[in-house]
Design an enzyme around this catalytic site. Sequence first.
Site, PDB file in Angstrom:
ATOM      1  CE1 TYR A  38      10.572  59.180  45.639  1.00 47.63           C
ATOM      2  CE2 TYR A  38      10.179  57.485  43.989  1.00 47.63           C
ATOM      3  CZ  TYR A  38      10.425  58.803  44.317  1.00 47.63           C
ATOM      4  OH  TYR A  38      10.530  59.741  43.324  1.00 47.63           O
ATOM      5  CG  MET A  39      12.310  54.391  52.855  1.00 43.65           C
ATOM      6  SD  MET A  39      12.881  52.678  52.782  1.00 43.65           S
ATOM      7  CE  MET A  39      14.670  52.949  52.819  1.00 43.65           C
ATOM      8  CG  ASP A  40       6.436  53.674  48.084  1.00 44.84           C
ATOM      9  OD1 ASP A  40       6.709  54.884  47.982  1.00 44.84           O
ATOM     10  OD2 ASP A  40       6.573  52.871  47.150  1.00 44.84           O
ATOM     11  CB  ALA A  41       5.275  51.103  54.348  1.00 48.75           C
ATOM     12  CG  LEU A  55       1.915  50.308  52.024  1.00 50.84           C
ATOM     13  CD1 LEU A  55       2.221  48.813  52.056  1.00 50.84           C
ATOM     14  CD2 LEU A  55       2.485  50.944  50.756  1.00 50.84           C
ATOM     15  CG  ASN A  63       5.514  56.146  39.722  1.00 53.65           C
ATOM     16  OD1 ASN A  63       5.740  56.570  40.856  1.00 53.65           O
ATOM     17  ND2 ASN A  63       6.355  55.335  39.099  1.00 53.65           N
ATOM     18  CE1 TYR A  64       6.189  49.698  39.350  1.00 59.46           C
ATOM     19  CE2 TYR A  64       7.577  51.638  39.620  1.00 59.46           C
ATOM     20  CZ  TYR A  64       7.347  50.392  39.062  1.00 59.46           C
ATOM     21  OH  TYR A  64       8.264  49.857  38.198  1.00 59.46           O
ATOM     22  CG  ASP A  90       5.064  37.484  66.290  1.00 55.75           C
ATOM     23  OD1 ASP A  90       5.720  36.453  66.569  1.00 55.75           O
ATOM     24  OD2 ASP A  90       4.531  38.209  67.153  1.00 55.75           O
ATOM     25  CB  ILE A 107      11.936  34.077  67.202  1.00 55.85           C
ATOM     26  CG1 ILE A 107      11.299  32.773  66.713  1.00 55.85           C
ATOM     27  CG2 ILE A 107      12.955  33.805  68.293  1.00 55.85           C
ATOM     28  CD1 ILE A 107      12.285  31.756  66.162  1.00 55.85           C
ATOM     29  CG  HIS A 123      11.138  47.229  36.577  1.00 52.33           C
ATOM     30  ND1 HIS A 123       9.889  47.739  36.850  1.00 52.33           N
ATOM     31  CD2 HIS A 123      11.125  46.941  35.243  1.00 52.33           C
ATOM     32  CE1 HIS A 123       9.168  47.761  35.744  1.00 52.33           C
ATOM     33  NE2 HIS A 123       9.909  47.281  34.757  1.00 52.33           N
TER      34      HIS A 123
END
Length: 687
Positions: free
Chosen positions: A333-336, A341, A422-423, A489, A633, A643
């Site tokens: 998963y790529m939750d964001a 979020l 679930n998380y 940043d 930069i 986990h």
Amino acid sequence: MVELSFSQLLVLLLSLLFLFTTLASSSKTPRFKYSLEKPHHPLDPLTTPEIKRVQTILSGHDPGFGSGSTIIHAMALDEPDKQRVIRWKKGDRLPPRRAEILAMSNGESHVLTVDLKSGRVVSDLVNPTFGYPILTMKDIIAVSQVPYKSVEFNRSIEARGIPFSGLICITPFAGWYGPDEEGRRVIKIQCFSKQDTVNFYMRPIEGLYLTVDMDKLEIIKIVDNGPVPVPKSTGTEYRYGFLNETVYMDRVNPMSMEQPDGPSFQVEDGYLVKWANWKFHIKPDQRAGMIISQATVRDSKTGEARSVLYKGFASELFVPYMDPGEGWYSKAYMDAGEFGLGPSSMPLVPLNDCPRNAYYIDGFFASPEGIPILQPNMICLFERYAGDTSWRHSEILLPGVDIRESRAKVTLVARMACSVGNYDYIFDWEFQMDGVIRVTVAASGMLMVKGTAYENVEDLGEKEDDSGPLISENVIGVVHDHFISFHLDMDIDGSANNSFVKVHLEKQRLPPGESRRKSYLKVKKYVAKTEKDAQIKMSLYDPYEFHLVNPNRLSRLGNPAGYKLVPGGNAASLLDHDDPPQIRGAFTNNQIWVTRYNRSEQWAGGLLMYQSRGEDTLQVWSDRDRSIENKDIVLWYTLGFHHVPCQEDFPVMPTIASSFELKPVNFFESNPVLGISPFFEKDLPVC
């Protein structure tokens, strides 16, 4: 009959959710009081009138926005030029307000920019990269109903003896695994039994997996590997007041930190926070959850407010599971970037998520139709004192002189918690008076578990399950990773003249006879010239410090003013670089990166994350190898942990956490908290 029952369940769920958020927003918890009608700072999030105006403008640009055929997936402030924001002072006219919208129309992704003053769409990019926008709750609810229209699915459920009234299906994201999944939005479906429990995650219906076309709402594929025992509901309850088990633990009395003079921080105009020697802007965000901007710290010697951080936030959250089998291989998963979020940030729980003295901030996001949605109590601010010490010294070598100097460590915490399926993740940005910013990510909630026929490890014999250990009867805790990439940043005393310095601790061997020592460590500094010089894999046996400095701002001793990244416990991704999840999550190939500032490079996995192919990632940007010496930069840090589940993670996990610090190094002329006052008994209330 089945479909009606499920629809009723959804209506009830949404009704309860609406009631819950309404009650939460009307609670008496401290919350900012300011006009929602207009912004006060260039970085303030879109106000409710602005969200409505954007929807009106979009409807004029494309009738699909009004009819519902074009769907808004994300809407946020299109931030003004960085230098313009830096030059802005309170009382100045705000820069022109613009909104960035991610939308879907006729199967194509749109990235639109709306100018609120002129009322025009000034940019409409179609499919700028491969991938789709963040999903909406409307997507997920619609897809969740698809299985019930399938005769094959219904027969599979009946064959397992599971009542439809006890069924719930969720939508694991599909990832990207090749050309056969391109050209359409697809999603996976996995179902659970919620019979006799609210903790349905612990009762998976294993062996039955579906792939669905999200736009046509049609099943592409059903995999039925035959019945696997559904774990029992026994022991899955976790709610206070519903637990029947005897807990053999002495009661801990309630406690709270009292502030007789009230909190020491102020929140101006909704989002500008002032505390001790710190000032920063904070705002809720649909994708990142919480963004910290323009953090400055006041020099205790000169009174100067000095810039430290222009913008910091969680850029992406990557969670790959280690089961290559059918139905599990896609769980990375790529939750964001896939869900966000912000929308998953339910109201924080007073006295438990945040202490009594906390102050709450609401979020406002846009629905798929462009209607403002309130996300109440999404962020809290509070001062923390946990008995820690800021600095101390007692002297025993001066006879007749009683020296016992100690200073309490009080910090300011900005907190957000999100429940992504679930998380649950808790994000803390903690500001210290000594100039340190400590960022912590904690994880709790439920494991994503796999059903199995085994009830005891002895049943396994010599063939342990490849996915992970047995954590309860018929329940395997699948091994997985968590990686959170932070966009930092850093602007050390200005944005245009920063450099990244690798401070290497190098072992030196002494020649025979020179000393009774055989070896020692010597510090050598290396200034990174280009982005590839700053692609760093950390190693305990090749230690570095990592400094960001302003070579044009020198201390009285000639040292450049700087901050250093202080990593905490961490883990590296061990997946092969050609594995599809790792291609998309290439920002975990290193723990540290430094890139040349580019306002379009903010999301480590790319702007359009859903079903992306890894063509627009931090790895791609860094491989351009631009010059980064004495430039504006951006520091990127990926925090992670492996986990391996255990029995203590059942039925809900105790919190685990990892953190890093941004710490001054030659930024101040001496200890910046030398002059803070100690606490005295007379200052505190007598209870």
